[in-house]
Design a protein around this motif. Sequence first.
Motif, mmCIF file in Angstrom:
data_model
loop_
_atom_site.group_PDB
_atom_site.id
_atom_site.type_symbol
_atom_site.label_atom_id
_atom_site.label_comp_id
_atom_site.label_asym_id
_atom_site.label_seq_id
_atom_site.Cartn_x
_atom_site.Cartn_y
_atom_site.Cartn_z
ATOM 1 N N GLY A 141 0.852 -1.182 0.000
ATOM 2 C CA GLY A 141 0.000 0.000 0.000
ATOM 3 C C GLY A 141 0.883 1.225 0.000
ATOM 4 N N TRP A 142 0.660 2.131 -0.936
ATOM 5 C CA TRP A 142 1.547 3.293 -1.055
ATOM 6 C C TRP A 142 1.164 4.417 -0.090
ATOM 7 C CZ3 TRP A 142 5.908 2.866 -3.794
ATOM 8 C CH2 TRP A 142 5.975 1.831 -4.747
ATOM 9 N N GLY A 193 -9.863 -0.162 -2.023
ATOM 10 C CA GLY A 193 -9.567 0.864 -3.000
ATOM 11 C C GLY A 193 -9.707 0.400 -4.448
ATOM 12 N N VAL A 194 -9.026 1.124 -5.344
ATOM 13 C CA VAL A 194 -9.161 0.930 -6.791
ATOM 14 C C VAL A 194 -7.782 0.729 -7.410
ATOM 15 C CG1 VAL A 194 -9.909 1.992 -8.956
ATOM 16 C CG2 VAL A 194 -11.228 2.373 -6.864
ATOM 17 N N LEU A 203 -9.918 -2.577 -14.772
ATOM 18 C CA LEU A 203 -10.257 -1.931 -13.511
ATOM 19 C C LEU A 203 -10.593 -3.020 -12.505
ATOM 20 C CD1 LEU A 203 -10.942 0.592 -11.808
ATOM 21 C CD2 LEU A 203 -13.281 0.434 -12.696
ATOM 22 N N SER A 204 -9.797 -3.129 -11.454
ATOM 23 C CA SER A 204 -10.008 -4.177 -10.458
ATOM 24 C C SER A 204 -10.332 -3.566 -9.105
ATOM 25 C CB SER A 204 -8.772 -5.075 -10.332
ATOM 26 O OG SER A 204 -8.594 -5.864 -11.494
ATOM 27 N N LEU A 205 -11.328 -4.173 -8.467
ATOM 28 C CA LEU A 205 -11.717 -3.845 -7.103
ATOM 29 C C LEU A 205 -11.554 -5.106 -6.270
ATOM 30 C CD1 LEU A 205 -15.003 -1.924 -8.003
ATOM 31 C CD2 LEU A 205 -12.730 -0.931 -7.628
ATOM 32 N N ALA A 233 -5.038 5.890 -3.106
ATOM 33 C CA ALA A 233 -4.322 6.004 -1.837
ATOM 34 C C ALA A 233 -4.779 4.954 -0.832
ATOM 35 C CB ALA A 233 -4.514 7.404 -1.261
ATOM 36 N N ASP A 234 -6.069 4.563 -0.925
ATOM 37 C CA ASP A 234 -6.597 3.565 0.016
ATOM 38 C C ASP A 234 -6.494 2.143 -0.517
ATOM 39 O OD1 ASP A 234 -8.432 3.957 -1.999
ATOM 40 O OD2 ASP A 234 -10.193 3.772 -0.694
#
Length: 309
Positions: free
Chosen positions: A54-55, A77-78, A89-91, A111-112
């Motif tokens: 996670g960044w 997040g996305v 696009l992955s969730l 960010a999340d």
Amino acid sequence: MTGTLTASSEQLGDFSDAVARAYFPHDLVVKRGPAGPADLRAVDLGPVRLARIGWGSEVAVESDHPGAWAINVPRSGVLEAQVGGHHVLSLDGQATVCPPDEQTRMTRWSADCSIVGMRIERGYLVDEVTALVGLPTDRLPAQVDLRTDSGRAWIGLLASIGTEVLRNPTLARDERVGRRLAGTLTASFVAACFPEEPGCGTVRPRIVSRVVEAMEADPARDWSAAELAREAGVGIRRLQQGFQRYLGRTPSQQLLLIRLERVHADLLAGRARSVAEAANQWGFGHLGRFAASYRERYGVAPSVTLRAR
């Protein structure tokens, strides 16, 4: 590598270097942030590496994933990407599959967004896909639905093995244990990529299903190992590996079971006048070995079954 790292946005350069060492080299662009601390947890299992990344900031990440596949699963997040010319696009509940040695751009890593990533060496995955499915790895989908039974099974294994190895790093340092865990994870991932059609019951790789179907259709045929491998579209060694992994027996042992079942059914139904007639009809050329196999399988001599019908 096993362990955990955290970083503030001012330290993202150093954090990016750590991600490159643990997962893949890449180019990083910080788009917005920070929203929270960056976080990295990594596990090395030989041909497979696991990472949770996670960044803590919204970023774009570009990599050509040298020598290995990357399977990235956002747990929050996305994660938006361009993979092989396709927009993906992955969730949560989906996995983005990035091929080796091809440029992939994660255009939006929110960010999340915290991902669970699995890196698989190119040659290792080629061998596993060939052994289990009989298809080239360029047929891997760009996205995998993890809401299927096989998808949930893989992500569950990924989470449990990653947690266990982080808790007990000595597991990863044992090469044999590491490769065994890597094999389990990879086989489960391949099953998630190539699930059996609905209604097929227990998931079984297509190369095994095709060969079993061929045996069932003509059990009396004098099948050679090469003929069975041609039915599967793989080499003999790969076919043997697939049977051992999913059925726990060799193709010849499976053929023996099918033939014994046919003889047993004929003896019970009175469709044969003698044991020899039934055995010969279903491909047994040596009555002594047949009788021994029959007794081992059914607990009685075939003549007893014939008389009891």
